[in-house]
Design a protein around this motif. Sequence first.
Motif, mmCIF file in Angstrom:
data_model
loop_
_atom_site.group_PDB
_atom_site.id
_atom_site.type_symbol
_atom_site.label_atom_id
_atom_site.label_comp_id
_atom_site.label_asym_id
_atom_site.label_seq_id
_atom_site.Cartn_x
_atom_site.Cartn_y
_atom_site.Cartn_z
ATOM 1 N N PHE A 114 -10.775 87.147 73.436
ATOM 2 C CA PHE A 114 -11.677 87.546 74.516
ATOM 3 C C PHE A 114 -13.124 87.742 74.094
ATOM 4 C CE2 PHE A 114 -7.623 89.157 76.458
ATOM 5 C CZ PHE A 114 -7.589 88.198 77.454
ATOM 6 N N PHE A 153 -21.734 80.641 88.471
ATOM 7 C CA PHE A 153 -20.572 80.971 89.288
ATOM 8 C C PHE A 153 -20.745 80.620 90.762
ATOM 9 C CE2 PHE A 153 -20.620 83.814 85.651
ATOM 10 C CZ PHE A 153 -19.404 83.474 85.083
ATOM 11 N N ALA A 192 -18.439 85.752 80.140
ATOM 12 C CA ALA A 192 -17.860 85.540 81.471
ATOM 13 C C ALA A 192 -17.625 84.066 81.793
ATOM 14 C CB ALA A 192 -18.756 86.180 82.531
ATOM 15 N N LEU A 207 -14.544 82.631 79.957
ATOM 16 C CA LEU A 207 -13.376 83.373 80.426
ATOM 17 C C LEU A 207 -13.017 82.947 81.847
ATOM 18 C CD1 LEU A 207 -13.976 87.005 79.084
ATOM 19 C CD2 LEU A 207 -12.345 85.308 78.242
ATOM 20 N N ALA A 212 -7.481 92.008 81.776
ATOM 21 C CA ALA A 212 -7.292 91.380 80.462
ATOM 22 C C ALA A 212 -8.533 91.354 79.561
ATOM 23 C CB ALA A 212 -6.719 89.971 80.647
ATOM 24 N N PRO A 213 -9.696 90.906 80.060
ATOM 25 C CA PRO A 213 -10.838 90.787 79.145
ATOM 26 C C PRO A 213 -11.267 92.122 78.531
ATOM 27 C CG PRO A 213 -11.302 89.678 81.210
ATOM 28 C CD PRO A 213 -10.050 90.457 81.417
ATOM 29 N N THR A 224 -9.111 94.606 77.640
ATOM 30 C CA THR A 224 -8.069 95.286 76.858
ATOM 31 C C THR A 224 -8.547 95.536 75.433
ATOM 32 O OG1 THR A 224 -7.138 93.114 76.457
ATOM 33 C CG2 THR A 224 -6.072 94.458 78.160
ATOM 34 N N ILE A 225 -9.484 94.715 74.963
ATOM 35 C CA ILE A 225 -10.037 94.956 73.642
ATOM 36 C C ILE A 225 -11.408 95.609 73.810
ATOM 37 C CG2 ILE A 225 -10.946 92.571 73.554
ATOM 38 C CD1 ILE A 225 -9.855 94.661 70.509
#
Lengths: 308, 279
Positions: free
Chosen positions: A40, A271, B126, B129, B147-148, B150-151
Amino acid sequence: MASIAINHEGAASAAVQHERSEARTAWLLATPAIVLLVLFVLLPVVAVLILGFTDFELGVGNIRFVGFENYTHLFGDRIFRKALWNTTLYTAIVAPVSILLGLGVAMLIEGEGWAKSFFRTAYFLPVVSLIVAMATVWQYLFHPTIGPINALAGLAGLPKLNWLGSSSTALYSLAIIGIWQSVGFNMVLFLAGLTAIPRELYAAAEIDGAKSSLDRFRLVTWPMLGPTTLFVVIISITNAVKTFETVKTLTDGGPNHASEVLLFTIYQEGFVYMKVGYASAMTVVFLAILVVLMFLQYRILDRRVHYT
Amino acid sequence: MREQSRLTPGRVLRLALLILGAIIFLAPYIFMISTAGKAQDDIFTAALSLIPQQFRYLENFSKALAKVDMGRLLWNGVLVCALIFFFQVIVAIPCAYAMAKLRFRAARTMMALVMLGLLVPIHATALPLYVGFDKLSLLNSYTALVAPFTISVFAIFLFLQFFRAMPDDLINAARLDGMSELGIISRVIVPNAWPAVTAFAIFSVVAHWNDLYWPLIVISKPQYATPPLGLMNFRAAEAGDDYGALMAATIIITIPLVAAYLFAQKRFVEGITMTGLKG
């Protein structure tokens, strides 16, 4: 690992055994964090760097490497340059004003024993308030016809402005909200810094002839607050550069791009228009700005260690 | 500092400045509460009168509740923040413990990774992801929201500082008692790390309750909207000037965190001071 095991075959002591099992446990404990960090943070950052050299658009089939085309395009892009300039201007207003007000309020509260926690709450409340929600309130306050700010201006004989709706005032109106939002945060950090100053220093300064409170501030408070101040400066600048919420909720970058800031442009290109490659190049510029700020912070924190 | 009880000119000036500032800083809240109780024509006539001519609180609040699924928004906010915090802590604590108290070669590399990670906000990651979640058909899901985050390298950094200050003897004693490393973490480290965990909880919840950027990108269905996103959509749909209902919605959504702050002010201020970071 294997070669180490062979080298130590003769002297496989309990200590080595223990060290290895400790390292194994450490790896196990750190693995979830490492995996998520790679997934991530590291991979996406690498991906952004690579995507910045492509013309990738979501929904369009083929990807082509275009080298530095995005970057040359970027600096000729009037909207991007406007966004960079607006971000700089916004930061140049919000950071210094919210730092000075934060320091001022902290000193007033620290010097005044009465209703200390009430004042602290009053100034800190914006920090814990949902910014999108409070932006809605500010929109009402700034309203050109029914807004209380214009009503007040009218009472004082000042001209009524179309605060968020005119290109000459939109960015400044957002800056006012930004200042309102961050003063309390800076104040709390300064309050922590102020309480850490030993009282004896003030007494000593007074004996040495520092009679006025201005002298005491110049000789004791300001130097002792140095590290806190530098820290607050970097955080304030970083936060101002990251401004997005109020722009998106209140002005959508308008009117006529007057309040377009860096993150809003990235959001819009990436986006909304799905130009992932181009927006990635913008993101690299954004990251570069953060790297410079982080570097400054390291230098400052380094110096802070030497001082104390 | 000394003439605390007497009203010297200096003190009067100081108090006046503080009170004036407090009024300015609280003004948005005062107008929010006042406007939430006003009828539409009342809003359009008297911008500066704070007391509504007729009290329309019930009407405005029920209008806000009817137009937006407030329960859903608040629930989504609570769920997302709770999940994010849970994963952040459960991932960061073992990692920070390993880096602080166990010897392993990768610790230095990990430290460099953590410092690097501190620099990278969600705005920078972003784009890829989003593309990834899109390819996995995970947009519009709680997974995409959680999710992104969680760390949290910041959590690792904070806990690391805290664990380093803990005495090694405590851990060695536990080891002699035959505790496993996981046992040490859950029964020795975590109970002693409570101040750091609380401080981080405040930091994490304030940041993610307020975050608009990521939810705006990955969520387009109202059933997954978080409070900021839901309110923004409500605002956009309510293109007219129904400020009464808007302010009522604003109050409902602002209350949870503000109430939490008012209940545990000292903790919040400590938490903010300790983490010294925002956003």
